[in-house]
Design a protein around this motif. Sequence first.
Motif, PDB file in Angstrom:
ATOM      1  N   LEU A   1       0.832  -1.206   0.000  1.00  0.00           N
ATOM      2  CA  LEU A   1       0.000   0.000   0.000  1.00  0.00           C
ATOM      3  C   LEU A   1       0.868   1.259   0.000  1.00  0.00           C
ATOM      4  O   LEU A   1       0.591   2.217  -0.729  1.00  0.00           O
TER       5      LEU A   1
ATOM      6  N   TYR B   1       2.123   1.770  -3.521  1.00  0.00           N
ATOM      7  CA  TYR B   1       1.079   2.339  -4.389  1.00  0.00           C
ATOM      8  C   TYR B   1       0.906   3.836  -4.105  1.00  0.00           C
ATOM      9  O   TYR B   1       0.847   4.656  -5.027  1.00  0.00           O
ATOM     10  N   ASN B   2       0.821   4.195  -2.829  1.00  0.00           N
ATOM     11  CA  ASN B   2       0.648   5.605  -2.473  1.00  0.00           C
ATOM     12  C   ASN B   2       1.847   6.438  -2.899  1.00  0.00           C
ATOM     13  O   ASN B   2       1.691   7.570  -3.377  1.00  0.00           O
TER      14      ASN B   2
ATOM     15  N   ASP C   1      -4.409   6.834 -13.399  1.00  0.00           N
ATOM     16  CA  ASP C   1      -5.750   6.286 -13.189  1.00  0.00           C
ATOM     17  C   ASP C   1      -5.702   4.778 -12.930  1.00  0.00           C
ATOM     18  O   ASP C   1      -6.416   4.263 -12.072  1.00  0.00           O
TER      19      ASP C   1
ATOM     20  N   LYS D   1      -4.198   4.139  -9.473  1.00  0.00           N
ATOM     21  CA  LYS D   1      -5.189   4.453  -8.435  1.00  0.00           C
ATOM     22  C   LYS D   1      -6.203   3.322  -8.303  1.00  0.00           C
ATOM     23  O   LYS D   1      -6.564   2.937  -7.190  1.00  0.00           O
ATOM     24  N   GLU D   2      -6.661   2.784  -9.418  1.00  0.00           N
ATOM     25  CA  GLU D   2      -7.595   1.658  -9.359  1.00  0.00           C
ATOM     26  C   GLU D   2      -6.964   0.450  -8.678  1.00  0.00           C
ATOM     27  O   GLU D   2      -7.609  -0.229  -7.878  1.00  0.00           O
TER      28      GLU D   2
ATOM     29  N   ARG E   1      -4.496   0.519  -6.514  1.00  0.00           N
ATOM     30  CA  ARG E   1      -4.352   0.848  -5.090  1.00  0.00           C
ATOM     31  C   ARG E   1      -5.687   0.685  -4.361  1.00  0.00           C
ATOM     32  O   ARG E   1      -5.755   0.091  -3.280  1.00  0.00           O
ATOM     33  N   ASP E   2      -6.750   1.185  -4.958  1.00  0.00           N
ATOM     34  CA  ASP E   2      -8.065   1.087  -4.320  1.00  0.00           C
ATOM     35  C   ASP E   2      -8.500  -0.372  -4.177  1.00  0.00           C
ATOM     36  O   ASP E   2      -9.080  -0.761  -3.158  1.00  0.00           O
ATOM     37  N   ALA E   3      -8.211  -1.185  -5.188  1.00  0.00           N
ATOM     38  CA  ALA E   3      -8.532  -2.614  -5.108  1.00  0.00           C
ATOM     39  C   ALA E   3      -7.713  -3.275  -4.005  1.00  0.00           C
ATOM     40  O   ALA E   3      -8.218  -4.139  -3.275  1.00  0.00           O
ATOM     41  N   TRP E   4      -6.454  -2.850  -3.860  1.00  0.00           N
ATOM     42  CA  TRP E   4      -5.592  -3.405  -2.812  1.00  0.00           C
ATOM     43  C   TRP E   4      -6.155  -3.058  -1.433  1.00  0.00           C
ATOM     44  O   TRP E   4      -6.187  -3.910  -0.546  1.00  0.00           O
ATOM     45  N   VAL E   5      -6.591  -1.830  -1.253  1.00  0.00           N
ATOM     46  CA  VAL E   5      -7.186  -1.423   0.025  1.00  0.00           C
ATOM     47  C   VAL E   5      -8.416  -2.275   0.318  1.00  0.00           C
ATOM     48  O   VAL E   5      -8.600  -2.748   1.439  1.00  0.00           O
ATOM     49  N   GLY E   6      -9.241  -2.497  -0.699  1.00  0.00           N
ATOM     50  CA  GLY E   6     -10.424  -3.335  -0.520  1.00  0.00           C
ATOM     51  C   GLY E   6     -10.052  -4.758  -0.123  1.00  0.00           C
ATOM     52  O   GLY E   6     -10.688  -5.358   0.752  1.00  0.00           O
TER      53      GLY E   6
END
Length: 134
Positions: A23, A26-27, A104, A107-108, A110-115
């Motif tokens: 994470l 990604y950030n 983009d 970011k997708e 990263r967001d999937a990883w957070v989920g």
Amino acid sequence: MVNAAEAYKRNQVLNAPPEQLTLMLYNGCLKFIDEGTKAVEEKKYEDANTFLQKAQRIISEFRLTLNMDYEISHQLLPLYNYVYDRLVEGNLKSDVSKITEARDIVKELRDAWVGAMKKAREEKGLGKGGRGYA
């Protein structure tokens, strides 16, 4: 001499579990892409190159560390290759649209990883109030 903020940051990285390190990468990649984009827009091409190369190195690290024993890795590799290519081309041509396209996708991811991190925590019974990073 290392200041307190640097020591804290280093300690965070050294003690973070692997999913948290991913994470952080990604950030960091998103941060470098944003800084590179801003530098391109301001025509600070040397700075843009520095930031975008840092983002490229993170994507390269993701590619190199994929475990190809898993099907998802076979799906991620072409995506990482595409992101890397967009970053390189956007950097070489100072083309913000290519850099934004890469951003983009990152970011997708990263967001999937957070989920995925949240789901894994819930499955382990840690729920929203448990200790963790997501």
